[in-house]
Design an enzyme around this catalytic site. Structure first.
Site, mmCIF file in Angstrom:
data_model
loop_
_atom_site.group_PDB
_atom_site.id
_atom_site.type_symbol
_atom_site.label_atom_id
_atom_site.label_comp_id
_atom_site.label_asym_id
_atom_site.label_seq_id
_atom_site.Cartn_x
_atom_site.Cartn_y
_atom_site.Cartn_z
ATOM 1 N N TYR A 28 0.837 -1.201 0.000
ATOM 2 C CA TYR A 28 0.000 0.000 0.000
ATOM 3 C C TYR A 28 0.873 1.252 0.000
ATOM 4 O O TYR A 28 1.674 1.446 0.922
ATOM 5 C CB TYR A 28 -0.900 -0.054 1.231
ATOM 6 C CG TYR A 28 -1.734 1.160 1.527
ATOM 7 C CD1 TYR A 28 -2.513 1.759 0.544
ATOM 8 C CD2 TYR A 28 -1.771 1.687 2.818
ATOM 9 C CE1 TYR A 28 -3.303 2.870 0.829
ATOM 10 C CE2 TYR A 28 -2.558 2.783 3.122
ATOM 11 C CZ TYR A 28 -3.312 3.378 2.123
ATOM 12 O OH TYR A 28 -4.090 4.470 2.418
ATOM 13 N N ASP A 31 -1.528 -5.793 9.410
ATOM 14 C CA ASP A 31 -2.673 -4.999 8.986
ATOM 15 C C ASP A 31 -3.731 -5.952 8.431
ATOM 16 O O ASP A 31 -3.540 -6.567 7.391
ATOM 17 C CB ASP A 31 -2.200 -4.013 7.906
ATOM 18 C CG ASP A 31 -3.306 -3.102 7.401
ATOM 19 O OD1 ASP A 31 -4.465 -3.547 7.368
ATOM 20 O OD2 ASP A 31 -3.010 -1.964 7.022
ATOM 21 N N ILE A 78 -7.104 -5.075 7.798
ATOM 22 C CA ILE A 78 -8.306 -4.268 7.574
ATOM 23 C C ILE A 78 -9.200 -4.803 6.458
ATOM 24 O O ILE A 78 -10.339 -4.352 6.324
ATOM 25 C CB ILE A 78 -7.946 -2.783 7.306
ATOM 26 C CG1 ILE A 78 -7.236 -2.618 5.960
ATOM 27 C CG2 ILE A 78 -7.111 -2.220 8.435
ATOM 28 C CD1 ILE A 78 -7.038 -1.162 5.578
ATOM 29 N N LYS A 133 -12.874 -0.808 5.344
ATOM 30 C CA LYS A 133 -13.008 -1.700 4.196
ATOM 31 C C LYS A 133 -14.074 -2.769 4.413
ATOM 32 O O LYS A 133 -14.902 -3.014 3.527
ATOM 33 C CB LYS A 133 -11.665 -2.371 3.899
ATOM 34 C CG LYS A 133 -10.475 -1.418 3.848
ATOM 35 C CD LYS A 133 -10.667 -0.292 2.833
ATOM 36 C CE LYS A 133 -9.456 0.635 2.805
ATOM 37 N NZ LYS A 133 -9.621 1.754 1.860
#
Length: 497
Positions: A151, A236, A238, A277
């Site tokens: 990302y 992470d 998410i 998300k």
């Protein structure tokens, strides 16, 4: 006097380049904002396919809100709680909200692991949570390893204000960009040789931009790695509820439960999560750090005072997430709709002759356009990306902005728009790919037949092969038939000469 003309009046943190605002990733957003697509008002505008947003289940949330007006303090049914929610709240957050989040996280992970509400540290979205955990774990100049592609905003979130370095671990398409322990070891040793102080490893599972999952074996090896090196692991998660087909998602929390405290030092394990998300609520700014380290939880709660979640938001979402029937239906329907949208989008790309990395999660696909590059370089990728932005009018994100080492990959989001807009985007991609193939085929025809031209090759090159350039530069793209009308006769005439 303008501050911009006197940079010495600003801090180094405020003016350094690590925000990344001038990268192609954010440039694409600017192109969209200057000329946004609208099905009626601006049919030739740019379609936003660079924003990873989940808009496919808003109707379910809206329906719940209508049925539960008491959940909001801004309704006549719920106004009695207004004073209690509007006054000062503890930095720990509303107890019922932390309980609801813990319950939701466990539900998303199939009930295979339980989460302790007292380990939840709140922050303003995943961005704030990422920065908060870096402030807790590292000093300026310390480094975290991150498998690439990753990302783009990790560089901003993790390092802009903290001074922490983000060092990519190069992965490639030979194994679907899967991180291996060997690649990680090599990156770690290289970083140490370069006098970097490695404080941890950062993972995104499911992956953004790949839309793939890390399997149990890989996760176990990565947990073993951080334990051997005595460094942190920040995972992470998410996108954990955006998995739309098998295999199912495996959380890092499940792995450390299986490994046990004798093998795994839990003080090294931390999870970043949000509702941006999984539920499509980025505007609510709900981010959390879930740490197995007591000291991190304590420090994080002090720092969270700089980025708390609104009490009004906590109050509303606590009611929603504690509604087990709603949560179960939402997760099931979200997965079904994502699968349907993904299938539709992949079929559309396939019809255009475009392939993608095989994926089963996320709100995007990792599109392979390497065959369209004039040369396998980052510069050629950016040239192609600008054509897609400026002429095809699609904001897709180039792989180089994700630190991908292989030019020609692009992340394309498909869940942030309605069905009609997806169809328009696919039609544009189909027309673009078809014209590119015609241009490539014409060039190959000439090379394969080694034609002896009676006129200079330079003249032919300008007249025929570079019809593709005309397509790129004109406001009204040339049709495939137009290309054939001018190229085929020229090729035939040249072959007769």
């Amino acid at each position: 006097m303008e501050l911009s003309k006197n940079p010495q009046l600003l801090s180094n943190i405020a003016t350094n380049e690590r925000h990344g605002e001038n990268s192609p990733y954010f440039d694409g957003w600017k192109a969209y904002e200057e000329n946004p697509y609208h099905p009626i008002k601006n049919k030739d505008g740019v379609i936003q396919m660079g924003l990873s947003e989940n808009q496919i289940c808003f109707d379910l949330i809206e329906e719940w809100i209508k049925k539960n007006p008491k959940a909001s303090i801004c309704t006549s049914e719920g106004v009695d709680e207004f004073k209690n929610i509007a006054i000062f709240q503890d930095y720990h957050g509303l107890p019922e909200f932390r309980q609801a989040l813990a319950s939701f996280m466990g539900r998303v992970r199939g009930g295979r692991v339980r989460f302790d509400p007292d380990r939840i540290v709140m922050s303003g979205g995943a961005t704030g949570a990422n920065e908060l955990i870096m402030f807790c774990l590292a000093d300026p100049g310390d480094a975290f390893l991150v498998p690439s592609p990753y990302y783009p905003a990790f560089d901003r979130d993790m390092g802009w204000r903290t001074g922490v370095q983000i060092l990519p671990v190069d992965c490639d398409s030979s194994n679907g960009f899967l991180i291996t322990k060997a690649a990680l070891e090599a990156a770690y040793e290289k970083a140490i040789e370069d006098n970097n102080k490695i404080k941890g490893l950062l993972l995104a599972n499911p992956s953004n931009p790949l839309g793939t999952l890390l399997d149990r074996e890989t996760l176990t090896s990565l947990v073993s790695f951080v334990n051997e090196k005595n460094i942190h692991l920040v995972c992470d998660e998410i996108y954990s509820a955006t998995v739309f087909k098998s295999p199912s998602f495996t959380s890092i929390s499940e792995i450390i439960e299986e490994m046990g405290s004798e093998i795994c030092n839990r003080d090294l394990i931390h999870i970043v999560y949000s509702l941006s998300k999984d539920m499509g609520l980025p505007g609510f700014r709900v981010g959390i750090v879930y740490s197995y380290n007591d000291a991190v939880v304590s420090c994080g709660r002090k720092m969270s005072s700089f980025g708390l979640v609104s009490s009004q938001t906590q109050h509303l979402l606590a009611s929603m997430l504690l509604d087990e029937e709603f949560v179960g239906n939402f997760l099931e329907e979200s997965s079904r709709r994502l699968a349907k949208r993904h299938e539709m989008f992949m079929k559309g790309l396939e019809q255009a002759g475009i392939t993608c990395l095989k994926s089963n999660a996320g709100l995007f696909v990792w599109m392979d356009l390497r065959w369209l590059l004039k040369e396998q370089t980052e510069e050629a990728e950016i040239v192609l990306w600008r054509v897609i932005i400026n002429e095809v009018k699609l904001n897709v994100s180039p792989g180089s902005s994700f630190h991908c080492t292989e030019p020609g990959w692009f992340r394309v989001c498909f869940a942030n728009m309605d069905y009609h807009t997806v169809e328009v985007a696919l039609k544009r991609l189909h027309a673009f790919a078809r014209q590119e193939k015609l241009a490539i085929s014409s060039t190959r025809y000439l090379r394969n037949h080694k034609l002896q031209l009676s006129f200079s090759f330079e003249r032919y090159d300008k007249s025929c092969v570079h019809v593709r350039t005309l397509f790129h530069r004109t406001r009204c793209p040339l049709t495939p038939q137009y290309f054939l009308d001018i190229s085929v006769p020229m090729v035939r005439a040249a072959s007769r000469t």
